[in-house]
Scaffold this motif. Structure first.
Motif, PDB file in Angstrom:
ATOM      1  N   PHE A 159       0.830  -1.206   0.000  1.00 35.86           N
ATOM      2  CA  PHE A 159       0.000   0.000   0.000  1.00 35.86           C
ATOM      3  C   PHE A 159       0.863   1.253   0.000  1.00 35.86           C
ATOM      4  CE2 PHE A 159      -1.891   3.462   2.435  1.00 35.86           C
ATOM      5  CZ  PHE A 159      -3.015   3.708   1.672  1.00 35.86           C
ATOM      6  N   LEU A 160       1.914   1.229   0.829  1.00 35.13           N
ATOM      7  CA  LEU A 160       2.792   2.402   0.933  1.00 35.13           C
ATOM      8  C   LEU A 160       3.473   2.692  -0.394  1.00 35.13           C
ATOM      9  CD1 LEU A 160       4.583   2.342   4.384  1.00 35.13           C
ATOM     10  CD2 LEU A 160       2.991   4.021   3.458  1.00 35.13           C
ATOM     11  N   ILE A 161       3.947   1.636  -1.060  1.00 33.73           N
ATOM     12  CA  ILE A 161       4.632   1.838  -2.340  1.00 33.73           C
ATOM     13  C   ILE A 161       3.694   2.496  -3.339  1.00 33.73           C
ATOM     14  CG2 ILE A 161       5.582   0.618  -4.334  1.00 33.73           C
ATOM     15  CD1 ILE A 161       6.759  -1.408  -2.353  1.00 33.73           C
ATOM     16  N   ILE A 162       2.472   1.960  -3.444  1.00 33.57           N
ATOM     17  CA  ILE A 162       1.515   2.521  -4.402  1.00 33.57           C
ATOM     18  C   ILE A 162       1.152   3.946  -4.011  1.00 33.57           C
ATOM     19  CG2 ILE A 162      -0.839   2.294  -5.291  1.00 33.57           C
ATOM     20  CD1 ILE A 162      -0.471  -0.768  -4.919  1.00 33.57           C
ATOM     21  N   ALA A 163       0.880   4.165  -2.721  1.00 33.43           N
ATOM     22  CA  ALA A 163       0.425   5.484  -2.272  1.00 33.43           C
ATOM     23  C   ALA A 163       1.501   6.539  -2.478  1.00 33.43           C
ATOM     24  CB  ALA A 163       0.025   5.413  -0.799  1.00 33.43           C
ATOM     25  N   CYS A 164       2.731   6.145  -2.283  1.00 36.12           N
ATOM     26  CA  CYS A 164       3.798   7.146  -2.400  1.00 36.12           C
ATOM     27  C   CYS A 164       4.211   7.385  -3.846  1.00 36.12           C
ATOM     28  CB  CYS A 164       5.020   6.719  -1.590  1.00 36.12           C
ATOM     29  SG  CYS A 164       4.702   6.677   0.163  1.00 36.12           S
ATOM     30  N   LEU A 165       4.112   6.350  -4.678  1.00 32.83           N
ATOM     31  CA  LEU A 165       4.589   6.500  -6.050  1.00 32.83           C
ATOM     32  C   LEU A 165       3.570   7.175  -6.977  1.00 32.83           C
ATOM     33  CD1 LEU A 165       6.658   3.366  -7.045  1.00 32.83           C
ATOM     34  CD2 LEU A 165       7.385   5.725  -6.820  1.00 32.83           C
ATOM     35  N   THR A 166       2.278   6.952  -6.711  1.00 30.81           N
ATOM     36  CA  THR A 166       1.265   7.424  -7.650  1.00 30.81           C
ATOM     37  C   THR A 166       1.360   8.917  -7.977  1.00 30.81           C
ATOM     38  OG1 THR A 166      -0.145   5.699  -6.759  1.00 30.81           O
ATOM     39  CG2 THR A 166      -1.197   7.333  -8.188  1.00 30.81           C
ATOM     40  N   PRO A 167       1.431   9.798  -6.973  1.00 30.48           N
ATOM     41  CA  PRO A 167       1.474  11.228  -7.328  1.00 30.48           C
ATOM     42  C   PRO A 167       2.670  11.563  -8.211  1.00 30.48           C
ATOM     43  CG  PRO A 167       1.178  10.927  -4.971  1.00 30.48           C
ATOM     44  CD  PRO A 167       1.483   9.587  -5.529  1.00 30.48           C
ATOM     45  N   ALA A 168       3.846  11.036  -7.842  1.00 36.56           N
ATOM     46  CA  ALA A 168       5.048  11.351  -8.616  1.00 36.56           C
ATOM     47  C   ALA A 168       4.938  10.792 -10.032  1.00 36.56           C
ATOM     48  CB  ALA A 168       6.267  10.774  -7.912  1.00 36.56           C
ATOM     49  N   MET A 169       4.487   9.543 -10.144  1.00 33.42           N
ATOM     50  CA  MET A 169       4.345   8.937 -11.457  1.00 33.42           C
ATOM     51  C   MET A 169       3.348   9.719 -12.300  1.00 33.42           C
ATOM     52  SD  MET A 169       6.297   6.284 -11.714  1.00 33.42           S
ATOM     53  CE  MET A 169       5.601   5.181 -12.917  1.00 33.42           C
ATOM     54  N   GLY A 170       2.239  10.110 -11.663  1.00 35.86           N
ATOM     55  CA  GLY A 170       1.212  10.866 -12.378  1.00 35.86           C
ATOM     56  C   GLY A 170       1.773  12.151 -12.944  1.00 35.86           C
ATOM     57  N   LEU A 171       2.504  12.882 -12.121  1.00 31.53           N
ATOM     58  CA  LEU A 171       3.098  14.140 -12.571  1.00 31.53           C
ATOM     59  C   LEU A 171       4.063  13.905 -13.723  1.00 31.53           C
ATOM     60  CD1 LEU A 171       3.776  15.988  -9.203  1.00 31.53           C
ATOM     61  CD2 LEU A 171       2.198  16.667 -11.016  1.00 31.53           C
ATOM     62  N   LEU A 172       4.873  12.859 -13.594  1.00 38.59           N
ATOM     63  CA  LEU A 172       5.846  12.568 -14.645  1.00 38.59           C
ATOM     64  C   LEU A 172       5.150  12.238 -15.959  1.00 38.59           C
ATOM     65  CD1 LEU A 172       8.657  10.462 -12.935  1.00 38.59           C
ATOM     66  CD2 LEU A 172       8.797  12.743 -13.906  1.00 38.59           C
ATOM     67  N   VAL A 173       4.098  11.437 -15.877  1.00 37.06           N
ATOM     68  CA  VAL A 173       3.399  11.036 -17.102  1.00 37.06           C
ATOM     69  C   VAL A 173       2.762  12.252 -17.762  1.00 37.06           C
ATOM     70  CG1 VAL A 173       1.412   9.762 -17.972  1.00 37.06           C
ATOM     71  CG2 VAL A 173       3.032   8.649 -16.422  1.00 37.06           C
ATOM     72  N   VAL A 174       2.061  13.068 -16.967  1.00 34.73           N
ATOM     73  CA  VAL A 174       1.318  14.185 -17.543  1.00 34.73           C
ATOM     74  C   VAL A 174       2.255  15.258 -18.085  1.00 34.73           C
ATOM     75  CG1 VAL A 174      -0.276  16.067 -17.013  1.00 34.73           C
ATOM     76  CG2 VAL A 174      -0.702  13.762 -16.123  1.00 34.73           C
ATOM     77  N   PHE A 175       3.316  15.559 -17.330  1.00 34.75           N
ATOM     78  CA  PHE A 175       4.134  16.710 -17.712  1.00 34.75           C
ATOM     79  C   PHE A 175       5.438  16.348 -18.418  1.00 34.75           C
ATOM     80  CE2 PHE A 175       1.520  18.444 -14.251  1.00 34.75           C
ATOM     81  CZ  PHE A 175       0.908  19.464 -14.963  1.00 34.75           C
ATOM     82  N   LEU A 176       5.783  15.061 -18.459  1.00 35.28           N
ATOM     83  CA  LEU A 176       7.044  14.709 -19.088  1.00 35.28           C
ATOM     84  C   LEU A 176       6.841  13.697 -20.205  1.00 35.28           C
ATOM     85  CD1 LEU A 176       9.860  15.781 -18.094  1.00 35.28           C
ATOM     86  CD2 LEU A 176      10.340  13.402 -17.551  1.00 35.28           C
ATOM     87  N   THR A 177       6.305  12.558 -19.856  1.00 33.62           N
ATOM     88  CA  THR A 177       6.172  11.493 -20.854  1.00 33.62           C
ATOM     89  C   THR A 177       5.239  11.899 -21.990  1.00 33.62           C
ATOM     90  OG1 THR A 177       6.341  10.026 -18.969  1.00 33.62           O
ATOM     91  CG2 THR A 177       5.839   9.018 -21.079  1.00 33.62           C
ATOM     92  N   TYR A 178       4.072  12.450 -21.630  1.00 37.22           N
ATOM     93  CA  TYR A 178       3.102  12.798 -22.673  1.00 37.22           C
ATOM     94  C   TYR A 178       3.643  13.858 -23.631  1.00 37.22           C
ATOM     95  CZ  TYR A 178      -0.941  14.806 -24.943  1.00 37.22           C
ATOM     96  OH  TYR A 178      -1.789  15.308 -25.881  1.00 37.22           O
TER      97      TYR A 178
END
Lengths: 353, 320
Positions: B30-49
């Motif tokens: 749970f901790l891994i998912i909870a901590c990674l999601t915001p960072a991953m989301g930001l990276l996908v929206v503002f970098l990968t896309y």
């Protein structure tokens, strides 16, 4: 090899005086230890001899030469630092050879000297390692090797063992002393550890608050401390120092309790404020002695340390005998008056001859 | 003994039952998912896309207001024969090379200076940082003014005050003068980063090493070459890489001062990509120019990867 003469040396940092006129004469080949509590100026004095600090006043001579204004590299000294100061990007070999490389010594000379130093210190197999790959004791040896290859007139050691664990410290202590006996180079060694000072030195300089308290051979300092500070600083367990007054030809500790016999040859007038000193091992069990109520017993095997109360005064004794008494009970003790000391209450100066 | 203790209670630490929330937060998954999601989301929206979109656009003939179709390498083929594009490539490399070299030479010098015991040291350090704190566009406007053909203070001093020249310099009107002027502005702006980073590196070097070297008989030049330089190398490599990346992708200074002129002589790849893509409307071609920066950037990153590979002396102990 050379003598070192320190004459009335002073050091100020801004308006703060660190050393207030220190004079020490060091014979050729002598092992001198500067010892004292933190902030007593011992390291500063060593760094002034090395040339890493300016000399505010007085004069430092190495051999026949006054070195006050001689740059460090021309003073013909080598220094071992507390953190060893090994160059992390150089191998052990290059670390030791650095001073010779800078001086553009021929390759064969460098090789010979490094090999010699490595053999003296048992570093032959480590020559191609980097400092990070060495243990604390090995680094310490490399630091000494770097000093040895230069054949300096004087070795300076700045608390070289304080980063080592207790066991290694005892071992390196012996190695440094052994090294000095083989090389016979004049050595000045700074430490805050009085045991290091006692075990290694030919001559100890006890410093305190920028003053020299006493200079002498280790046992001389142990047997006849010149003042209450040296008495308390040298020796472990520490000397008992009881404040009180001279009354009726005996010592009356503050807070009441039995009177203690004055040390042999004590010159003290009636009513004088004094500090009475005796070492724990100079207390002996005596049926007709002073009563001591035991508060703590610490057997170490070879001897037993007993802490007890005589009146208000807390006294430590070390006895060869096995003590069967328990905490709360009383034993009777007497100090050996031939080995007891009396110091002036205000000045701390020794009062018995 | 005469020591007395107060009254004693029978308190013992009780067993505490944890709530469901506490147990949830003790769960590693749970901790891994909870901590990674915001960072991953930001990276996908503002970098990968945006990166993915840019690369896709480079292979289409999209114009502003008109969707495009996949045309393969046509954009790159046309760039291959485009002299303006090659001019931009040349100037980008020139700009990066010269500016980085100057920034490092001056930055290292400043760092060494600031590492000495100077009076007003902290004030000086703050002043050094100023060019970096000022918004780029603001300093660009200041430089625009400094480099102005009529009102340049440099020309004023050289011609009217000192009389060294008999005519005003046209800083931004001739290709080489404009190129050097921009390099100068970039150096001015980039020095603080280099100087402060290297100063931080210098301060990690133990002073006792210098004292030991002093006793070993090293002159100040030898202390620099044999102690400072090798020990500074790791951080120097990091700073160098960052500096190269920042300079290579620079846009603001050039776009604010010259907009690529005169006659496209100061176009960087970034400004040319923007020029073609947005004001020019040819999104596909602009994207293709931007994408062709990628090989250069990968090269710079690889350089840092190998230069930064931990040197042997930095590795930890492996005692036998």
């Amino acid at each position: 090899m050379a003598t070192v003469d320190i004459r009335d040396v002073r050091k100020n940092f801004g308006s703060t005086a660190i050393l207030h006129g220190v004079s020490v004469g060091i014979e050729d080949g002598e092992f001198v230890v500067l010892v004292g509590p933190s902030g007593c100026g011992k390291s500063t004095l060593l760094r002034m001899i090395a040339g890493l600090e300016n000399i505010t006043g007085g004069q430092v001579s190495i051999g026949d030469r006054v070195v006050n204004d001689v740059p460090p590299k021309d003073r013909d000294i080598a220094m071992v630092f507390q953190n060893y100061a090994l160059y992390p990007h150089m191998t052990v070999r290059d670390n030791m050879a650095f001073s010779m490389t800078l001086a553009k010594a021929p390759k064969e000379v460098i090789e010979t000297e490094v090999t010699r130093a490595a053999r003296i210190l048992g570093l032959e197999k480590l020559l191609d390692r980097f400092p990070r790959q060495l243990s604390g004791g090995q680094r310490q040896r490399v630091a000494m090797g770097r000093a040895i290859v230069r054949h300096p007139q004087v070795f300076l050691f700045d608390e070289p063992l304080s980063n080592l664990d207790a066991k290694l410290r005892v071992q390196m202590r012996a190695e440094i002393k052994d090294l000095h006996q083989r090389l016979k180079t004049t050595t000045i060694y700074v430490t805050h550890d009085q045991i290091e000072a006692m075990t290694m030195a030919d001559k100890i300089v006890v410093m305190h608050g920028g003053h020299v308290e006493q200079i002498g051979a280790p046992l001389e300092l142990y047997d006849r401390p010149a003042n209450a500070f040296v008495a308390g600083f040298i020796g472990s367990p520490a000397m008992n120092l009881l404040p009180g007054t001279v009354q009726g030809g005996a010592f009356q500790p503050d807070g009441g309790g039995a009177r203690w016999p004055l040390p042999a040859g004590a010159q003290a007038t009636e009513g004088l404020r004094v500090t009475y000193g005796f070492r724990p091992e100079h207390l002996r069990l005596a049926p007709d002695g002073l009563p001591l109520t035991i508060t703590l017993i610490e057997p170490t095997g070879s001897e037993t340390q007993v802490t007890g109360r005589s009146g208000e005064a807390l006294v430590v004794g070390a006895f060869r005998e096995r003590i069967t008494a328990r905490v709360g009970e009383a034993i009777h003790v007497l100090p050996d008056t031939a080995q007891a000391h009396l110091f002036h209450g205000e000045t701390g100066k020794r009062l018995n001859a | 003994m005469s020591v007395t203790t107060g009254p004693v209670t029978n308190w013992r630490r009780p067993q505490v039952q944890q709530g469901w929330l506490a147990r949830l937060f003790d769960s590693k998954i749970f901790l891994i998912i909870a901590c990674l999601t915001p960072a991953m989301g930001l990276l996908v929206v503002f970098l990968t896309y945006p990166l993915g979109l840019g690369i896709w656009l480079a292979f289409t003939d999209t114009h502003i207001g008109r969707g495009g179709v996949f045309i393969g390498f046509e954009n790159f083929e046309s760039l291959w024969y485009d002299r303006v594009f090659w001019g931009a490539v040349f100037y980008t490399v020139f700009y990066t090379g010269v500016a980085t070299a100057l920034k490092f030479a001056l930055g290292l010098w400043l760092a060494l200076l600031l590492n000495e015991n100077l009076p007003f040291k902290s004030l000086l350090r703050a002043i050094i940082l100023l060019p970096w704190i000022v918004p780029t566009v603001l300093s660009a406007i200041a430089f625009w003014w400094i480099f102005d053909a009529q009102f340049s203070i440099i020309s004023y001093v050289l011609v009217d005050k000192l009389g060294l020249l008999d005519h005003y310099i046209d800083f931004l009107g001739t290709p080489w003068a404009a190129r050097w002027s921009l390099v100068f502005a970039n150096v001015w702006r980039g020095i603080p980063f280099v100087a402060i980073s290297l100063l931080a590196g210098l301060q990690t070097i133990s002073p006792s090493l210098y004292e030991a070297a002093l006793l070993d008989g090293a002159s100040s030049w030898q202390r620099f070459r044999r102690i400072t330089a090798p020990l500074l190398m790791p951080i120097l490599a990091v700073v160098l890489t960052f500096s190269v990346l920042f300079t290579f992708t620079d846009f603001q200074l050039v776009y604010a001062i010259t907009r690529g002129g005169p006659i496209n002589s100061t176009h960087l790849m970034a400004t040319l990509a923007f020029q073609r893509g947005i004001p020019g409307g040819q999104l596909g071609e602009g994207a293709a120019i931007a994408v062709s920066m990628i090989p250069f950037l990968i090269l710079a990153t690889l350089f840092s990867y190998f230069a930064l590979a931990r040197r042997k002396w930095q590795q930890g102990g492996d005692d036998e």
